[in-house]
Design an enzyme around this catalytic site. Structure first.
Site, PDB file in Angstrom:
ATOM      1  N   TYR A   1      53.200  79.016  52.412  1.00 24.04           N
ATOM      2  CA  TYR A   1      53.191  78.541  53.804  1.00 24.04           C
ATOM      3  C   TYR A   1      51.972  77.643  54.043  1.00 24.04           C
ATOM      4  CZ  TYR A   1      54.727  78.872  58.678  1.00 24.04           C
ATOM      5  OH  TYR A   1      55.222  78.594  59.938  1.00 24.04           O
TER       6      TYR A   1
ATOM      7  N   GLU B   1      49.474  73.309  40.510  1.00 20.34           N
ATOM      8  CA  GLU B   1      48.865  73.941  39.330  1.00 20.34           C
ATOM      9  C   GLU B   1      49.311  75.385  39.154  1.00 20.34           C
ATOM     10  OE1 GLU B   1      47.310  71.617  41.822  1.00 20.34           O
ATOM     11  OE2 GLU B   1      46.030  73.371  42.033  1.00 20.34           O
TER      12      GLU B   1
ATOM     13  N   ASP C   1      54.130  58.567  41.467  1.00 22.94           N
ATOM     14  CA  ASP C   1      53.161  59.294  42.290  1.00 22.94           C
ATOM     15  C   ASP C   1      51.831  59.419  41.551  1.00 22.94           C
ATOM     16  OD1 ASP C   1      52.864  61.000  44.799  1.00 22.94           O
ATOM     17  OD2 ASP C   1      52.237  62.423  43.264  1.00 22.94           O
TER      18      ASP C   1
ATOM     19  N   GLU D   1      48.266  57.482  42.571  1.00 19.90           N
ATOM     20  CA  GLU D   1      47.006  58.168  42.908  1.00 19.90           C
ATOM     21  C   GLU D   1      45.900  57.883  41.891  1.00 19.90           C
ATOM     22  OE1 GLU D   1      48.850  61.931  43.452  1.00 19.90           O
ATOM     23  OE2 GLU D   1      48.509  62.644  41.428  1.00 19.90           O
TER      24      GLU D   1
ATOM     25  N   SER E   1      50.468  73.341  53.651  1.00 18.46           N
ATOM     26  CA  SER E   1      50.673  72.065  54.343  1.00 18.46           C
ATOM     27  C   SER E   1      52.170  71.754  54.493  1.00 18.46           C
ATOM     28  CB  SER E   1      49.954  70.953  53.576  1.00 18.46           C
ATOM     29  OG  SER E   1      50.256  69.704  54.137  1.00 18.46           O
TER      30      SER E   1
ATOM     31  N   HIS F   1      57.673  67.903  44.891  1.00 15.30           N
ATOM     32  CA  HIS F   1      57.020  67.003  43.937  1.00 15.30           C
ATOM     33  C   HIS F   1      57.574  67.379  42.567  1.00 15.30           C
ATOM     34  CE1 HIS F   1      54.207  64.569  41.836  1.00 15.30           C
ATOM     35  NE2 HIS F   1      53.273  65.471  41.624  1.00 15.30           N
TER      36      HIS F   1
HETATM   37  P1  NDP Z   1      49.121  74.017  49.970  1.00 13.84           P
HETATM   38  O1  NDP Z   1      48.021  74.286  49.011  1.00 13.84           O
HETATM   39  O2  NDP Z   1      48.811  73.421  51.298  1.00 13.84           O
HETATM   40  O3  NDP Z   1      49.933  75.371  50.243  1.00 13.84           O
HETATM   41  C1  NDP Z   1      50.285  76.281  49.258  1.00 13.84           C
HETATM   42  C2  NDP Z   1      50.432  77.644  49.880  1.00 13.84           C
HETATM   43  O4  NDP Z   1      50.915  78.562  48.892  1.00 13.84           O
HETATM   44  C3  NDP Z   1      49.133  78.219  50.405  1.00 13.84           C
HETATM   45  O5  NDP Z   1      49.341  78.744  51.696  1.00 13.84           O
HETATM   46  C4  NDP Z   1      48.838  79.319  49.392  1.00 13.84           C
HETATM   47  O6  NDP Z   1      48.089  80.376  49.936  1.00 13.84           O
HETATM   48  C5  NDP Z   1      50.219  79.790  49.058  1.00 13.84           C
HETATM   49  N1  NDP Z   1      50.279  80.606  47.860  1.00 13.84           N
HETATM   50  C6  NDP Z   1      49.494  80.588  46.767  1.00 13.84           C
HETATM   51  N2  NDP Z   1      49.917  81.492  45.864  1.00 13.84           N
HETATM   52  C7  NDP Z   1      50.991  82.111  46.374  1.00 13.84           C
HETATM   53  C8  NDP Z   1      51.860  83.152  45.927  1.00 13.84           C
HETATM   54  N3  NDP Z   1      51.702  83.721  44.747  1.00 13.84           N
HETATM   55  N4  NDP Z   1      52.871  83.533  46.734  1.00 13.84           N
HETATM   56  C9  NDP Z   1      53.038  82.975  47.933  1.00 13.84           C
HETATM   57  N5  NDP Z   1      52.247  81.989  48.419  1.00 13.84           N
HETATM   58  C10 NDP Z   1      51.231  81.552  47.662  1.00 13.84           C
HETATM   59  O7  NDP Z   1      50.206  73.111  49.180  1.00 13.84           O
HETATM   60  P2  NDP Z   1      50.911  71.758  49.680  1.00 13.84           P
HETATM   61  O8  NDP Z   1      51.775  72.052  50.847  1.00 13.84           O
HETATM   62  O9  NDP Z   1      49.914  70.672  49.779  1.00 13.84           O
HETATM   63  O10 NDP Z   1      51.809  71.410  48.409  1.00 13.84           O
HETATM   64  C11 NDP Z   1      53.022  72.094  48.140  1.00 13.84           C
HETATM   65  C12 NDP Z   1      53.922  71.166  47.348  1.00 13.84           C
HETATM   66  O11 NDP Z   1      54.263  70.055  48.169  1.00 13.84           O
HETATM   67  C13 NDP Z   1      53.282  70.593  46.091  1.00 13.84           C
HETATM   68  O12 NDP Z   1      54.288  70.481  45.120  1.00 13.84           O
HETATM   69  C14 NDP Z   1      52.828  69.219  46.544  1.00 13.84           C
HETATM   70  O13 NDP Z   1      52.738  68.292  45.477  1.00 13.84           O
HETATM   71  C15 NDP Z   1      53.959  68.846  47.494  1.00 13.84           C
HETATM   72  N6  NDP Z   1      53.640  67.828  48.476  1.00 13.84           N
HETATM   73  C16 NDP Z   1      52.541  67.971  49.283  1.00 13.84           C
HETATM   74  C17 NDP Z   1      52.270  67.051  50.254  1.00 13.84           C
HETATM   75  C18 NDP Z   1      51.137  67.253  51.209  1.00 13.84           C
HETATM   76  O14 NDP Z   1      51.013  66.469  52.122  1.00 13.84           O
HETATM   77  N7  NDP Z   1      50.292  68.253  51.081  1.00 13.84           N
HETATM   78  C19 NDP Z   1      53.110  65.832  50.441  1.00 13.84           C
HETATM   79  C20 NDP Z   1      54.303  65.842  49.624  1.00 13.84           C
HETATM   80  C21 NDP Z   1      54.515  66.791  48.658  1.00 13.84           C
HETATM   81  P3  NDP Z   1      46.464  80.263  49.964  1.00 13.84           P
HETATM   82  O15 NDP Z   1      46.097  78.983  50.593  1.00 13.84           O
HETATM   83  O16 NDP Z   1      46.079  81.433  50.780  1.00 13.84           O
HETATM   84  O17 NDP Z   1      46.033  80.345  48.542  1.00 13.84           O
HETATM   85 MG    MG Z   2      52.185  60.585  46.424  1.00 14.62          MG
END
Ligand code: NDP
Ligand code: MG
Length: 333
Positions: free
Chosen positions: A25, A84, A191, A195, A27, A108
């Site tokens: 949950y 990652e 992508d 970057e 970004s 992604h």
């Molecule tokens: P974030 O780091 O914002 O969110 C990831 C979430 O996953 C965090 O809330 C994290 O919790 C949670 N998490 C970590 N481990 C677990 C687990 N074992 N079980 C459940 N939840 C967990 O990621 P993004 O939204 O930035 O990226 C997500 C995907 O979207 C990626 O593939 C990215 O490349 C893609 N993407 C992102 C964009 C962006 O604008 N950010 C744009 C387009 C694509 P905690 O923070 O507490 O560790």
């Molecule tokens: Mg990009």
């Protein structure tokens, strides 16, 4: 021009009968989960207990569960974890709950394209990638618009994966703006190239080289900062709003003549040659292997590089100058 699909071209029905499990949950997760729910889709979410995003999900009216439980309950498993850690969570929690007929989804293509995750053949694998940060995906949706999305199908076990991916893109608001079809390979490789060569790597190295050139020539670092970093914002905004022509039209004739005569002298055939090498390393998998190995070994080199960047003179100068400008909404890490 590539075909752009809009709301009227896409049927949302295929997703309205499914349960979507949003894993992570963050970004993208918070935005996609809420947009889907507002579009009438059944949504369950997962995040780690006792974290800020877990609490946010509760505030938004969800009852977060483990990734394993969400994968078990959902028809469409949308993996929105940091890239990652997707491989590890997939192996431990998602794979054991992936059954025939389910769909695995990403925003992604990295982990699928570079085979960090290899799903079984009997599930759909698709991507819906908003071309904007999560908070914009949500705020645009709330105000009646949407952020353009790319969609791609890697594996079509059900025969309905493409329709499902388009329905998903529509349900998060993407088709209000427009959605474009791509492949996992194209999305991932372009992508990474963008970057590395232009947006993140290219621009920061250009700024540092400009700053160092001015400071080495005896100019004040503060003045150099304004000229090569601070004003970037203005130029980028013009480029995004109206392309090269609008930027050239908006700056002075002196800036335009100087830029048009000197830019290509700087970014010459040698730079283009090295860009090709950067792209080749992405395409043949050497970059992804290097990054995955680095991460798995503890990320020592990565942390050293971050520390070195933080210690650059432009960072010290910039920090002081940004304090003079409350209007820029200055940030510190
Ligand atoms: P974030 O780091 O914002 O969110 C990831 C979430 O996953 C965090 O809330 C994290 O919790 C949670 N998490 C970590 N481990 C677990 C687990 N074992 N079980 C459940 N939840 C967990 O990621 P993004 O939204 O930035 O990226 C997500 C995907 O979207 C990626 O593939 C990215 O490349 C893609 N993407 C992102 C964009 C962006 O604008 N950010 C744009 C387009 C694509 P905690 O923070 O507490 O560790
Ligand atoms: Mg990009």
């Amino acid at each position: 021009m590539a075909k752009v699909y809009h709301d009227g071209d896409v049927d949302m029905q295929p997703i309205l009968t499914k349960t979507v499990g949003i894993i992570g949950y963050g970004s993208q997760g918070h935005a996609q989960a809420q947009n889907l729910r507002d579009s009438g889709v059944k949504v369950i979410v997962s995040d780690l207990p006792d974290t800020a995003n877990y609490k946010l999900a509760v505030e938004h009216g969800f009852k977060p569960i483990s990734a394993a439980e969400a994968a078990r309950q959902a028809d469409i498993i949308q993996v929105l974890l940091p890239d990652e850690i997707q491989r590890i969570v997939y192996a431990k929690e998602i794979a054991p709950n992936l059954k025939v007929g389910k769909a695995l989804c990403f925003s992604h293509g990295f982990n699928i394209h570079f085979k960090q995750i290899v799903p079984p053949k009997d599930v759909d694998v698709f991507m819906v990638a908003p071309k904007g940060p999560g908070h914009t995906v949500r705020s645009e949706f709330v105000s009646g618009g949407g952020v353009p999305c790319l969609f791609a199908v890697q594996q079509d076990a059900s025969g309905k994966a493409r329709a499902l991916s388009m329905a998903y893109a529509k349900a998060i608001g993407g088709a209000r703006a427009g959605i474009l079809e791509t492949t996992f390979a194209e999305e991932t490789e372009t992508d990474l190239f963008g970057e590395q060569a232009v947006l993140c790597g290219g621009v920061t190295s250009l700024i540092k080289a400009g700053f160092e050139t001015l400071v080495a020539a005896g100019y004040q670092p503060e003045i150099a900062y304004f000229e090569v970093m601070h004003e970037m914002n203005l130029i980028v905004k013009l480029l995004v709003q109206g392309g090269l022509s609008y930027m050239w039209y908006s700056v002075s004739n002196t800036a335009e003549y100087g830029g048009l005569t000197r830019g290509d002298v700087l970014i010459d055939a040698g730079v283009r040659q090295r860009m090709k090498k950067i792209l080749a390393d992405i395409q043949d998998g050497s970059f992804s292997k290097e990054w995955v190995d680095e991460w798995q070994a503890g990320g020592r080199k990565f942390k050293d590089l971050e520390a070195k960047e933080r210690a650059h003179q432009i960072e010290k100068v910039g920090k002081e100058l940004r304090r003079l400008m409350p209007f820029i909404d200055a940030k510190e890490v």
